[in-house]
Design a protein around this motif. Structure first.
Motif, PDB file in Angstrom:
ATOM      1  N   GLU A 113     -41.490 -32.458 -10.562  1.00 30.83           N
ATOM      2  CA  GLU A 113     -41.471 -30.811 -10.426  1.00 30.83           C
ATOM      3  C   GLU A 113     -41.402 -30.216 -11.936  1.00 30.83           C
ATOM      4  N   GLU A 114     -40.649 -31.114 -12.765  1.00 29.41           N
ATOM      5  CA  GLU A 114     -40.377 -30.651 -14.020  1.00 29.41           C
ATOM      6  C   GLU A 114     -41.502 -30.565 -14.827  1.00 29.41           C
ATOM      7  N   SER A 115     -42.610 -31.165 -14.771  1.00 30.35           N
ATOM      8  CA  SER A 115     -43.872 -31.140 -15.482  1.00 30.35           C
ATOM      9  C   SER A 115     -45.086 -31.167 -14.674  1.00 30.35           C
ATOM     10  N   PRO A 116     -45.389 -30.221 -13.880  1.00 30.62           N
ATOM     11  CA  PRO A 116     -46.475 -30.295 -12.800  1.00 30.62           C
ATOM     12  C   PRO A 116     -47.834 -30.756 -13.720  1.00 30.62           C
ATOM     13  N   ASN A 117     -48.736 -31.576 -12.724  1.00 28.46           N
ATOM     14  CA  ASN A 117     -49.999 -31.767 -13.527  1.00 28.46           C
ATOM     15  C   ASN A 117     -49.890 -33.060 -14.485  1.00 28.46           C
ATOM     16  N   ILE A 118     -48.724 -33.576 -14.484  1.00 26.76           N
ATOM     17  CA  ILE A 118     -48.493 -34.910 -15.394  1.00 26.76           C
ATOM     18  C   ILE A 118     -48.112 -35.934 -14.490  1.00 26.76           C
ATOM     19  N   GLU A 119     -49.080 -36.824 -14.628  1.00 30.73           N
ATOM     20  CA  GLU A 119     -48.980 -38.266 -13.741  1.00 30.73           C
ATOM     21  C   GLU A 119     -47.840 -39.119 -14.591  1.00 30.73           C
ATOM     22  N   GLY A 120     -47.041 -39.837 -13.358  1.00 25.13           N
ATOM     23  CA  GLY A 120     -45.932 -40.641 -14.047  1.00 25.13           C
ATOM     24  C   GLY A 120     -46.369 -42.089 -14.081  1.00 25.13           C
ATOM     25  N   LEU A 121     -45.876 -43.122 -14.291  1.00 24.07           N
ATOM     26  CA  LEU A 121     -46.202 -44.404 -14.354  1.00 24.07           C
ATOM     27  C   LEU A 121     -46.693 -44.910 -12.925  1.00 24.07           C
ATOM     28  N   SER A 122     -46.134 -44.080 -11.734  1.00 29.03           N
ATOM     29  CA  SER A 122     -46.676 -44.441 -10.426  1.00 29.03           C
ATOM     30  C   SER A 122     -46.106 -45.969 -10.073  1.00 29.03           C
ATOM     31  N   ILE A 123     -45.350 -46.589 -10.489  1.00 29.15           N
ATOM     32  CA  ILE A 123     -45.096 -47.968 -10.001  1.00 29.15           C
ATOM     33  C   ILE A 123     -44.011 -47.755  -8.793  1.00 29.15           C
ATOM     34  N   ILE A 124     -43.458 -46.695  -8.459  1.00 35.31           N
ATOM     35  CA  ILE A 124     -42.779 -46.456  -7.282  1.00 35.31           C
ATOM     36  C   ILE A 124     -43.254 -45.210  -6.753  1.00 35.31           C
ATOM     37  N   GLU A 125     -43.616 -45.326  -5.331  1.00 38.00           N
ATOM     38  CA  GLU A 125     -44.330 -43.932  -4.678  1.00 38.00           C
ATOM     39  C   GLU A 125     -43.356 -43.086  -4.423  1.00 38.00           C
ATOM     40  N   GLY A 126     -43.540 -41.858  -4.840  1.00 37.78           N
ATOM     41  CA  GLY A 126     -42.402 -40.889  -4.438  1.00 37.78           C
ATOM     42  C   GLY A 126     -42.588 -39.674  -5.791  1.00 37.78           C
ATOM     43  N   SER A 127     -41.674 -38.863  -5.621  1.00 30.02           N
ATOM     44  CA  SER A 127     -41.665 -37.594  -6.614  1.00 30.02           C
ATOM     45  C   SER A 127     -40.253 -37.282  -7.296  1.00 30.02           C
ATOM     46  N   VAL A 128     -40.237 -36.590  -8.348  1.00 29.52           N
ATOM     47  CA  VAL A 128     -39.232 -36.382  -8.813  1.00 29.52           C
ATOM     48  C   VAL A 128     -38.829 -34.850  -8.586  1.00 29.52           C
ATOM     49  N   THR A 129     -37.862 -34.239  -7.753  1.00 25.03           N
ATOM     50  CA  THR A 129     -37.768 -32.758  -7.646  1.00 25.03           C
ATOM     51  C   THR A 129     -36.363 -32.302  -8.334  1.00 25.03           C
ATOM     52  N   LYS A 130     -36.361 -31.017  -8.459  1.00 28.88           N
ATOM     53  CA  LYS A 130     -35.227 -30.120  -9.067  1.00 28.88           C
ATOM     54  C   LYS A 130     -34.126 -30.189  -8.139  1.00 28.88           C
ATOM     55  N   LEU A 131     -32.870 -30.457  -8.547  1.00 29.15           N
ATOM     56  CA  LEU A 131     -31.713 -30.038  -7.747  1.00 29.15           C
ATOM     57  C   LEU A 131     -31.652 -28.857  -7.230  1.00 29.15           C
ATOM     58  N   LYS A 132     -31.203 -28.849  -6.324  1.00 33.99           N
ATOM     59  CA  LYS A 132     -30.949 -27.321  -5.690  1.00 33.99           C
ATOM     60  C   LYS A 132     -29.624 -26.870  -5.604  1.00 33.99           C
ATOM     61  N   LYS A 133     -29.316 -25.749  -5.755  1.00 27.10           N
ATOM     62  CA  LYS A 133     -27.984 -25.049  -5.672  1.00 27.10           C
ATOM     63  C   LYS A 133     -27.231 -25.149  -4.297  1.00 27.10           C
ATOM     64  N   ASP A 134     -28.096 -25.460  -3.327  1.00 27.94           N
ATOM     65  CA  ASP A 134     -27.353 -25.208  -2.202  1.00 27.94           C
ATOM     66  C   ASP A 134     -27.141 -27.053  -1.788  1.00 27.94           C
ATOM     67  N   SER A 135     -27.341 -27.799  -2.662  1.00 27.12           N
ATOM     68  CA  SER A 135     -27.093 -29.301  -2.248  1.00 27.12           C
ATOM     69  C   SER A 135     -26.056 -29.836  -3.391  1.00 27.12           C
ATOM     70  N   ILE A 136     -25.807 -29.040  -4.556  1.00 29.93           N
ATOM     71  CA  ILE A 136     -25.077 -29.327  -5.664  1.00 29.93           C
ATOM     72  C   ILE A 136     -24.666 -27.883  -6.381  1.00 29.93           C
ATOM     73  N   SER A 137     -23.087 -28.077  -6.577  1.00 28.19           N
ATOM     74  CA  SER A 137     -22.603 -26.716  -7.076  1.00 28.19           C
ATOM     75  C   SER A 137     -22.889 -26.383  -8.295  1.00 28.19           C
ATOM     76  N   ARG A 138     -23.333 -27.581  -9.265  1.00 23.35           N
ATOM     77  CA  ARG A 138     -23.276 -27.177 -10.534  1.00 23.35           C
ATOM     78  C   ARG A 138     -24.616 -27.923 -11.160  1.00 23.35           C
ATOM     79  N   ILE A 139     -25.736 -27.488 -11.777  1.00 28.81           N
ATOM     80  CA  ILE A 139     -26.825 -27.846 -12.528  1.00 28.81           C
ATOM     81  C   ILE A 139     -26.780 -27.590 -13.689  1.00 28.81           C
TER      82      ILE A 139
END
Length: 206
Positions: free
Chosen positions: A90-116
């Motif tokens: 989510e940090e860099s939309p439209n940029i493809e990673g190495l894709s050696i592990i299936e999945g994504s990287v998402t921004k931490l959300k304030k409702d799940s952690i108090s400090r970002i």
């Protein structure tokens, strides 16, 4: 030999200091390196997903890294390096990673952690369903240093070796393993004796 990806946009002195203190022989990873099966690639770094992938592509590293993974050889990704293993962020939309592990990287959300960003020392809990017990004595009841604003979300949850429990029972992926590729969201090289011992064990054993 251990090869370290020499990102030019962040300070890598802490990983170099670890290598010296641990008496590991290492070289910077370059496009003309002829990788052997026993070689270890370390992808460290603090920066954006786009910066990391741009560097790997410009230096013609991506194919070498992916092939090393496909041959079942050892790769260690630290912080940004772990995130680059995934398909996209989510940090860099439209940029493809190495894709050696299936999945994504998402921004931490304030409702799940108090400090970002998530910053500081944390204990990790092991995922017993992963079936990988080599980390038991290396991780339990020990603190490791984290600093990140994004989290890795592998599609196959069995790849998650350890997590950090945040607010609202949210689990942040801390260690993933696929074949002989290890992703560490924290900085073992900045985590004192526990981090040194963990990194040393991954490099030499696992």
């Amino acid at each position: 030999m251990i090869y370290i990806v020499p990102f030019n946009f962040c300070n890598l002195q802490s990983i170099y200091a670890y290598m010296h203190k641990s008496n590991h022989d290492y070289l910077p990873f370059t496009s003309d390196v002829s990788l052997q099966d026993e070689d270890v690639i370390i992808i460290p770094g603090v920066g954006t997903f786009a910066e990391g992938m741009k560097f790997l592509q410009q230096q013609e590293f991506t194919k070498k890294i992916v092939n090393h993974f496909l041959r079942g050889n050892k790769i260690i990704g630290i912080c940004l390096g772990m995130q680059l293993f995934f398909q996209h962020s989510e940090e860099s939309p439209n940029i493809e990673g190495l894709s050696i592990i299936e999945g994504s990287v998402t921004k931490l959300k304030k409702d799940s952690i108090s400090r970002i960003p998530h910053l500081g020392w944390n204990e990790m809990s092991l995922n017993t369903s992963s079936g990988d017990q080599i980390f038991d004595d290396l991780v339990k009841a020990k603190d490791f240093y984290f600093v990140h604003s994004y989290e890795c979300c592998p599609s196959n949850k069995n790849l998650i070796i350890a997590s950090v429990l945040a607010e609202n029972h949210h689990e942040i992926t801390a260690i993933v393993k696929s074949r002989m590729t290890f992703g560490l969201q924290f900085h073992p090289e900045k985590s004192g004796p526990a981090g040194f011992k963990l990194l040393h064990s991954i490099i030499n054993n696992s």
